[in-house]
Write a protein that holds these residues in place. Structure first.
Motif, PDB file in Angstrom:
ATOM      1  N   ASP B 229       0.751  -1.190  -0.122  1.00  0.00           N
ATOM      2  CA  ASP B 229       0.067  -0.131  -0.059  1.00  0.00           C
ATOM      3  C   ASP B 229       0.802   1.369  -0.137  1.00  0.00           C
ATOM      4  N   TYR B 230       1.848   1.301   0.738  1.00  0.00           N
ATOM      5  CA  TYR B 230       2.772   2.266   0.969  1.00  0.00           C
ATOM      6  C   TYR B 230       3.226   2.874  -0.315  1.00  0.00           C
ATOM      7  N   ILE B 231       3.452   1.862  -1.301  1.00  0.00           N
ATOM      8  CA  ILE B 231       3.873   2.120  -2.585  1.00  0.00           C
ATOM      9  C   ILE B 231       2.993   2.971  -3.473  1.00  0.00           C
ATOM     10  N   ARG B 232       1.764   2.646  -3.434  1.00  0.00           N
ATOM     11  CA  ARG B 232       0.579   3.078  -3.934  1.00  0.00           C
ATOM     12  C   ARG B 232       0.663   4.697  -3.545  1.00  0.00           C
ATOM     13  N   THR B 233       0.608   4.674  -1.981  1.00  0.00           N
ATOM     14  CA  THR B 233       0.453   6.078  -1.377  1.00  0.00           C
ATOM     15  C   THR B 233       1.587   6.872  -1.936  1.00  0.00           C
ATOM     16  N   ALA B 234       2.865   6.442  -2.136  1.00  0.00           N
ATOM     17  CA  ALA B 234       4.022   7.344  -2.861  1.00  0.00           C
ATOM     18  C   ALA B 234       3.682   7.650  -4.021  1.00  0.00           C
ATOM     19  N   ALA B 236       0.742   7.900  -5.392  1.00  0.00           N
ATOM     20  CA  ALA B 236      -0.365   8.918  -5.164  1.00  0.00           C
ATOM     21  C   ALA B 236       0.148  10.420  -5.004  1.00  0.00           C
ATOM     22  N   LYS B 237       1.066  10.098  -4.191  1.00  0.00           N
ATOM     23  CA  LYS B 237       1.523  11.618  -3.522  1.00  0.00           C
ATOM     24  C   LYS B 237       2.214  12.290  -4.966  1.00  0.00           C
ATOM     25  N   GLY B 238       2.405  11.598  -6.149  1.00  0.00           N
ATOM     26  CA  GLY B 238       2.783  12.264  -7.336  1.00  0.00           C
ATOM     27  C   GLY B 238       4.559  12.337  -7.405  1.00  0.00           C
ATOM     28  N   LEU B 239       4.933  11.243  -6.667  1.00  0.00           N
ATOM     29  CA  LEU B 239       6.460  11.287  -6.785  1.00  0.00           C
ATOM     30  C   LEU B 239       6.680  10.680  -8.204  1.00  0.00           C
ATOM     31  N   PRO B 240       7.989  10.949  -8.721  1.00  0.00           N
ATOM     32  CA  PRO B 240       8.499  10.289  -9.864  1.00  0.00           C
ATOM     33  C   PRO B 240       8.522   8.805  -9.691  1.00  0.00           C
ATOM     34  N   GLY B 241       8.225   8.111 -10.629  1.00  0.00           N
ATOM     35  CA  GLY B 241       8.418   6.582 -10.538  1.00  0.00           C
ATOM     36  C   GLY B 241       9.557   6.050 -10.236  1.00  0.00           C
ATOM     37  N   TRP B 242      10.757   6.631 -10.509  1.00  0.00           N
ATOM     38  CA  TRP B 242      12.111   6.015 -10.117  1.00  0.00           C
ATOM     39  C   TRP B 242      12.378   6.557  -8.728  1.00  0.00           C
ATOM     40  N   ILE B 243      11.832   7.490  -8.137  1.00  0.00           N
ATOM     41  CA  ILE B 243      12.125   7.873  -6.724  1.00  0.00           C
ATOM     42  C   ILE B 243      11.262   6.823  -5.736  1.00  0.00           C
TER      43      ILE B 243
END
Lengths: 279, 337
Positions: B229-234, B236-243
């Motif tokens: 889930d926390y990946i989805r959250t990250a 969803a926050k709009g972080l770039p994919g590689w980050i």
């Protein structure tokens, strides 16, 4: 899953199907070696020593003038035989021990069997096989025993873990409530339900056993000359790398393809039988 | 072991908290394992050959010599007596003396360890440098061509016999191109450059195989993390994919990879027997092979015991490291339970 559906799904797994096809071909080669090989693998021809590949000797000849193709074909026997017997031995010891240990649990399981298994697993398997083969004396049979023993702990651990997973299942408890004896429970209710992962393990163990047999033969502790063995022939080839490099290609390629095939089938079976991976 | 009936702590545990009882339990569990290891080594070396004196001196030795040899080395005593004596010696750090020249086995092993340690560290570095980026690429491009290619390459890497790969590399880099020596080990402190030249091929041969195992582990571990889930959250926050992948995915997926790397030591040590033989490196694996062919069962016995003990110790350290990195382990009882 019905057997037919399972086979169909397995064949759709292209790499695994390719692996199975190669294994089928290898077993056929091992069985029909006398008909397939152009010559006897031990016939020496001093007029044709270290000849490069030609129409007469497709894979060339070795330092004793023996036909390399024939030796590679006969070498399949040693490899497949070593794999089947050592894995068979490992299963014959490992599965019953793991089954009984996991089924009854308690002191014997936790304090004795599992600690013995841990200790066996502490030995790097090739070093364990080497030590046993060295202690028993160099021979093909002893190599198979040694490899078999080094594969036992893997089967004990897996079988026990699987028993622990199904022991509490309703159908096992129902069997107990219906008055099934321990042996009946283990043989009829538990074993058939833990066979899939054991089958995967057996296939991957075949790959490990083929490499182990080749390694022991390479070191001189497996198949004894003049009998053809891929591992031993590679060892011999090493002395002729500058003058006869072809000697090193074929036995090595044969080991590689054999091991790869078993690994492909093992991986494919795991994908097929593990519902979590099947998406 | 299974931690039945134990509830999870209600507050989040700090890193390292509650670690001592866990370490104590793991150390205690290792003692019987080590003891059983000694029994196995004893049985293999003293019981399996039937008559150890005969096995050491060879079939051509006359019976009187064999008997005298057995008596001189205490091999005529009852087996339990022999075992207790041997165990006592081992516990005092005395692994016996080589039957060839009387050198203490512990000295022989100590002399051989530097080359093996260099090979092991080099191979692990090569493995990590290949496996972790390859595993990340395969996991982030799951199901695409590059993932399939990676999977097949890893399987090929697992299947290729190390001695064949070694011979092929020698044929190409030593025989044909003449770039690297095929043998002629010198210790790193004597001639670092030549040492590096001699060690490159064995390090690559050993490292490639390990990289196949590590790559598969990195891929599957990262795939598991990327479903959290926390990946989805990250995302969803709009972080770039590689980050997301590097900061949240890779960091969390590397714990099991680290463990597998440590646990691979057993396989790696076994492989070194072959690699060191082919490249004529005077390491620990080569010592085992040499002692077999010299019928030096005392050295072989000591070396096999040390190999197994090293694996037990490394497994112990890996378990502790794992528990330190991932506090959930302490509660559930261990990595492999």
């Amino acid at each position: 899953m019905s057997v037919r559906k399972g086979i169909r799904r397995f064949l759709r797994h292209r790499l695994a199907a390719l692996g199975a096809l190669i294994i089928f071909f290898l077993i056929a080669t091992a069985l029909f070696a006398p008909y397939l090989a152009p010559e006897s693998p031990v016939r020496q021809d001093y007029n044709a020593i270290l000849q490069p590949p030609s129409a007469q000797h497709l894979f060339g000849t070795d330092f004793l003038g023996r036909d390399v193709l024939s030796r590679v074909i006969y070498g399949a026997r040693a490899s497949i035989e070593a794999g089947l017997i050592s894995v068979g031995l490992a299963m014959a010891i490992g599965i019953p021990v793991g089954l009984v240990s996991g089924y009854f649990g308690g002191f014997w399981d936790e304090a004795i069997i599992m600690r013995i298994t841990d200790a066996l697993m502490a030995f790097p398997s090739l070093i364990l096989a080497l030590a046993i083969a060295a202690a028993l004396g160099p021979s093909f049979t002893n190599a198979m025993i040694a490899i078999g023993i080094s594969l036992v702990p893997g089967f004990i651990r897996l079988a026990r873990g699987q028993v622990l997973a199904v022991r509490g299942m309703e159908y096992v408890q129902a069997g107990r409530a219906a008055g099934a004896g321990h042996v009946w429970q283990m043989g009829k209710h538990i074993l058939p339900n833990i066979l899939s992962p054991l089958l995967v393990q057996a296939t991957l163990a075949m790959a490990a056993a083929v490499i182990a047999e080749a390694s022991l033969s390479y070191l001189g502790l497996g198949t004894q000359p003049p009998n053809p063995s891929w591992g031993f022939d590679l060892r011999a080839a090493q002395g002729y790398l500058t003058v006869a490099p072809w000697l090193a290609y074929w036995p090595g390629a044969a080991i590689f393809v054999t091991v790869l095939s078993f690994n492909l089938v093992g991986d494919g079976l795991r994908d097929l039988l593990d519902p979590r991976l099947r998406q | 072991m299974e931690g039945k009936g134990r509830s999870l702590p209600l507050r989040p545990a700090k890193r390292g908290e509650g670690l001592l009882p866990y370490i104590a339990r793991r150390v205690l569990l290792s003692i019987p394992v080590l003891l059983i290891v000694t029994i196995f080594v004893f049985v293999i070396m003293r019981v399996l050959p039937g008559n150890p004196g005969r096995a050491i001196l060879g079939p051509e030795a006359d019976p009187a010599t064999v008997e005298a040899f057995n008596r001189a080395h205490g091999l005529d005593q009852p087996l339990p007596v022999q075992y207790i004596r041997w165990l006592g010696d081992v516990l005092r750090g005395d692994l016996g003396r080589s039957l060839i020249d009387g050198t203490p086995v512990s000295t022989l092993i100590a002399q051989r360890l530097p080359a093996t340690i260099e090979l092991t560290i080099g191979a692990m570095l090569v493995a990590a440098l290949i496996a972790i980026p390859a595993g990340i690429i395969a996991a982030t491009r799951r199901g695409q061509a590059v993932d399939h290619a990676g999977t097949i390459l890893a399987l090929a890497g697992l299947s290729i016999p190390q001695f064949w790969l070694a011979i092929l590399l020698i044929m190409y880099f030593s025989v044909r191109l003449g770039w690297l020596p095929a043998s002629g080990y010198v210790p790193i402190w004597q001639d670092p450059l030549f040492n590096l030249k001699v060690m490159i091929l064995p390090i690559v041969v050993t490292g490639l195989r390990e990289s196949a195992v590590l790559m598969r582990m990195t891929r599957s571990s990262l795939l598991e993390v990327l479903h959290q889930d926390y990946i989805r959250t990250a995302q969803a926050k709009g972080l770039p994919g590689w980050i997301v992948v590097v900061r949240h995915g890779v960091r969390n997926s590397l714990i099991p990879v680290l463990t597998v790397g440590g646990l691979q030591l057993a396989g790696l040590l076994g492989g070194l027997v072959i690699t060191e033989t082919i490249f004529v490196i005077p390491g620990f694996g080569r010592l085992i092979v040499d002692s077999i062919f010299n019928r030096d069962l005392i050295t072989l016995q000591g070396a096999v015991l040390v190999a197994a003990a090293m694996v037990v110790l490394v497994n112990l350290l890996v378990d502790i490291l794992y528990a330190w990195l991932d506090p959930r382990i302490k509660v559930s009882g261990g990595v492999r339970s």
